[in-house]
Design a protein around this motif. Sequence first.
Motif, PDB file in Angstrom:
ATOM      1  N   LYS A 165       0.829  -1.209   0.000  1.00 32.42           N
ATOM      2  CA  LYS A 165       0.000   0.000   0.000  1.00 32.42           C
ATOM      3  C   LYS A 165       0.861   1.256   0.000  1.00 32.42           C
ATOM      4  O   LYS A 165       0.507   2.273  -0.625  1.00 32.42           O
ATOM      5  CB  LYS A 165      -0.930  -0.021   1.200  1.00 32.42           C
ATOM      6  N   LEU A 166       2.009   1.202   0.682  1.00 30.58           N
ATOM      7  CA  LEU A 166       2.900   2.364   0.738  1.00 30.58           C
ATOM      8  C   LEU A 166       3.396   2.775  -0.641  1.00 30.58           C
ATOM      9  O   LEU A 166       3.653   3.953  -0.900  1.00 30.58           O
ATOM     10  CB  LEU A 166       4.096   2.063   1.656  1.00 30.58           C
ATOM     11  N   VAL A 167       3.539   1.781  -1.529  1.00 30.66           N
ATOM     12  CA  VAL A 167       4.034   2.075  -2.879  1.00 30.66           C
ATOM     13  C   VAL A 167       2.916   1.996  -3.922  1.00 30.66           C
ATOM     14  O   VAL A 167       3.176   1.973  -5.130  1.00 30.66           O
ATOM     15  CB  VAL A 167       5.204   1.138  -3.258  1.00 30.66           C
ATOM     16  N   GLY A 168       1.675   1.942  -3.442  1.00 31.75           N
ATOM     17  CA  GLY A 168       0.527   1.997  -4.344  1.00 31.75           C
ATOM     18  C   GLY A 168       0.291   0.773  -5.192  1.00 31.75           C
ATOM     19  O   GLY A 168      -0.215   0.866  -6.312  1.00 31.75           O
ATOM     20  N   VAL A 169       0.631  -0.400  -4.663  1.00 21.07           N
ATOM     21  CA  VAL A 169       0.493  -1.643  -5.426  1.00 21.07           C
ATOM     22  C   VAL A 169      -0.656  -2.482  -4.859  1.00 21.07           C
ATOM     23  O   VAL A 169      -0.680  -2.760  -3.655  1.00 21.07           O
ATOM     24  CB  VAL A 169       1.789  -2.464  -5.398  1.00 21.07           C
ATOM     25  N   PRO A 170      -1.612  -2.916  -5.685  1.00 22.03           N
ATOM     26  CA  PRO A 170      -2.683  -3.793  -5.198  1.00 22.03           C
ATOM     27  C   PRO A 170      -2.157  -5.179  -4.886  1.00 22.03           C
ATOM     28  O   PRO A 170      -1.154  -5.623  -5.465  1.00 22.03           O
ATOM     29  CB  PRO A 170      -3.680  -3.826  -6.367  1.00 22.03           C
TER      30      PRO A 170
END
Length: 378
Positions: A165-170
Motif C-alpha cells: 500500500k505504501l508504494v501503491g500496489v494492489p
Amino acid sequence: MIYLDSAATSPMRKEALDAYIEAATTAFGNTQSLHDAGSTAADYVASCRQMWGRFFNGRAEGVYFTANASEGNQLTIRSLLRGRPPELKDIVTTKLEHASVLTTMHELEKEGYRIHYIPVDSYGVLDMLAFEHTVSHGTALVVMQLVNSEMGAIQPVAACAEYAKLVGVPIHCDVVQALGKIPLDVTELGVTSAVCSAHKIGGPKGVGIVYIDPSVHWESVYEGTTHQHGFRAGTVDVPAIVAATIAAKYALADQPQAFQQALRLQALVSELLPEGVQMVGSNSSKSPFIQGLIMPHVEGQWMMLECNRQQIAISTGTACKIGYGEAMSAMSAMDYESDVARKFVRISFNHQTTCGEVEAFLKVIEQSLIQNKLKATQ
C-alpha cells in the motif's frame, strides 16, 4: 472411510443441502430476467452478497461469484492487471501459490509480464526483506496466498499488504484454505482482493467467491459482459450460491471450536508420529488443519494407495494438480530435494475430524512402514 483430505474438498453440510433444495425450488428464475421469477432470484443473490460482505468484513458491492476459486483467481488477477497502467509489467508472487495462480503467471510471462518469485524459508514462509526489496512503485500486482494448501504455511499477508500500500500496489490474496479455519478479515489484512471456495467449507462444488475492494479500479476480461458488472460472463447458479452462503455461515460460526480441535489433532500427530516420519513446516507458523508428512523410505504415492486400501483417504498434494508435481514444486521452493519430495503425503482436517481417526491413520502408517522395511530386507 476415514476422510483426511479436507483440503481437497469437504462433505456438504446438511444445512447447505437443505438451502440448495429450497433455493432451487423457489428461486429458479434467471437473475437477469425482468419478471417476478427473475426478481426473486436476483433478491436471493443480493442477500447472499450482503452476507458475504459481512463474512469478509468488506462491502457487498465488492462480492462476485464464479464457477470455482481457480477461475476466481484467474479472473481477479487479470481484471486487476487490466486496470493498472499498461507500462507496469512486474508481478510479485511466490512458488507456493495454487496451481491456478502459477498457471496464470506462466501465461502472463508469455504475454510480456516479468514474474518475480519471492524466496521462502524451510518452513514455507516468505522472506519479508526480499519482498520489500522487490516490490516498488513499478510493480503491477502482488499475488499471495494466505495459507499454503500443501503444508499449511501461513504467509505474513497483512505486513506485505501494508508495504504494498505504501508504494501503491494492489495485492490479491487466495484465502481458500483460510476461510472457516482461521480468522479472516479483508480489512485487517489490507488486501485489495480475495478468493475463496465453497466446497472447502461444506458448500457445493462449482462456486467460487471473489471480493474486490470497490474503491480499486479494475477492468473486465470479457468485453460487453453485463453479468455481475462485467466481472464474469454467464447466468449465475442461484441455488449453489445460496448453499455456499449458508455453508460459510455455519463454518464461520464453528471456526473457533474447529480451530481448537485442529490444534489438538496437530499435537496428536506430533506426539504419535512414527519413527522416521517428518512433519513439514513449523507448528507455530502454519494452519493446524493441514499436515504435510515425509515418509522415511517409501514414496508418498505408495503410502496414499496403502491408506486407501485400509479405507483412509489422504493425498499426495493439491487435488487440482495431482500428477503435475505441485507438491514437489512447493517443496523444491523450500529446498527439499526431489527424492525427498516424492515421499510427501498430506493429511487435512475438517470440523468433524476426530482424534480416533487420526490415531487410526498413524497406526496404518506405522504398520505399513514396518512391513515395507521387512520386505526390503528379505
